[in-house]
Enzyme design. Structure first.
Site, short mmCIF file in Angstrom:
data_model
loop_
_atom_site.label_atom_id
_atom_site.label_comp_id
_atom_site.label_asym_id
_atom_site.label_seq_id
_atom_site.Cartn_x
_atom_site.Cartn_y
_atom_site.Cartn_z
N HIS A 118 46.03 40.07 41.97
CA HIS A 118 46.94 39.50 40.96
C HIS A 118 46.98 40.42 39.75
O HIS A 118 46.05 41.18 39.48
CB HIS A 118 46.49 38.10 40.54
CG HIS A 118 45.07 38.04 40.07
ND1 HIS A 118 44.00 37.99 40.94
CD2 HIS A 118 44.53 38.05 38.82
CE1 HIS A 118 42.88 37.96 40.25
NE2 HIS A 118 43.17 38.00 38.96
N HIS A 125 47.63 40.36 35.58
CA HIS A 125 47.72 39.56 34.36
C HIS A 125 48.82 40.12 33.47
O HIS A 125 48.86 41.34 33.22
CB HIS A 125 46.42 39.65 33.56
CG HIS A 125 45.21 39.11 34.26
ND1 HIS A 125 44.73 37.85 34.02
CD2 HIS A 125 44.38 39.65 35.19
CE1 HIS A 125 43.64 37.64 34.76
NE2 HIS A 125 43.41 38.72 35.48
P1 5GP Z 1 40.43 37.77 37.46
O1 5GP Z 1 39.18 37.54 36.69
O2 5GP Z 1 40.14 37.61 38.93
O3 5GP Z 1 41.15 39.02 37.13
O4 5GP Z 1 41.44 36.65 37.02
C1 5GP Z 1 41.48 35.37 37.53
C2 5GP Z 1 42.26 34.53 36.57
O5 5GP Z 1 42.58 33.32 37.21
C3 5GP Z 1 41.52 34.20 35.29
O6 5GP Z 1 42.27 34.66 34.18
C4 5GP Z 1 41.43 32.67 35.31
O7 5GP Z 1 41.64 32.13 34.04
C5 5GP Z 1 42.52 32.28 36.27
N1 5GP Z 1 42.28 31.07 37.05
C6 5GP Z 1 41.10 30.68 37.60
N2 5GP Z 1 41.27 29.54 38.30
C7 5GP Z 1 42.59 29.22 38.18
C8 5GP Z 1 43.36 28.12 38.69
O8 5GP Z 1 42.90 27.23 39.39
N3 5GP Z 1 44.69 28.12 38.36
C9 5GP Z 1 45.25 29.11 37.59
N4 5GP Z 1 46.55 29.00 37.34
N5 5GP Z 1 44.54 30.14 37.09
C10 5GP Z 1 43.22 30.19 37.38
#
Ligand code: 5GP
Length: 138
Positions: A102, A104
């Site tokens: 993903h 951001h």
């Molecule tokens: P990462 O740390 O893997 O780059 O980002 C994961 C993102 O997913 C984080 O910014 C976190 O806030 C978001 N996130 C975690 N669980 C959920 C969820 O259940 N729904 C949504 N919409 N975002 C989530």
């Protein structure tokens, strides 16, 4: 490192868990981050299964980057942001917490520090309103 289809974004893509969707097509889903680091923090999620950038199909990356650009432009307009940060983390050491690729898209505002990563859950009504505003700009 292998892809785990039980990760939370895979569940959202399968419709098993709700999300504040901004946009969806055959290649990607765009939704609000529920622990936003700024007002309008949006996630662009390719539907194709990969843990992160490191194991992603280059064709998927080619298809999704124009959408990341569109979402960045739309989020900037919808939130009246001064800038946009695009971030993408690969593995825990780099800050990744959900193991489905993903991107951001984080609106930035002059004089406002970005919030903590994945910490403070946003209000549902506010996320729904932001999703609608960003969708309207796409
Ligand atoms: P990462 O740390 O893997 O780059 O980002 C994961 C993102 O997913 C984080 O910014 C976190 O806030 C978001 N996130 C975690 N669980 C959920 C969820 O259940 N729904 C949504 N919409 N975002 C989530």
């Amino acid at each position: 490192m292998t892809y785990d289809p039980a990760n939370i974004f895979a569940k959202i893509l399968r419709g098993e868990i709700p999300a504040h969707k901004v946009y969806e097509d055959e290649t990607a889903l765009v939704m609000m981050d529920i622990f936003p680091q700024s007002r309008g923090h949006t996630l662009v999620i390719p539907k194709s299964a990969s843990r992160n950038l490191l194991d992603a199909d280059p064709a998927v990356l080619s298809a999704v980057m124009p959408l990341v650009q569109r979402v960045a432009t739309a989020a900037k307009a919808a939130t009246d942001a001064d800038g946009i940060r695009v971030a993408q983390f690969n593995e825990a050491a780099a800050g990744q917490t959900v193991y489905h690729l993903h991107f951001h898209v984080i609106p930035m505002f002059e004089g406002v520090e970005m919030g903590a990563h994945g910490r403070n859950q946003a209000d549902n009504d506010e996320l729904a309103a932001l999703a609608g505003k960003i969708a309207a700009q796409l």
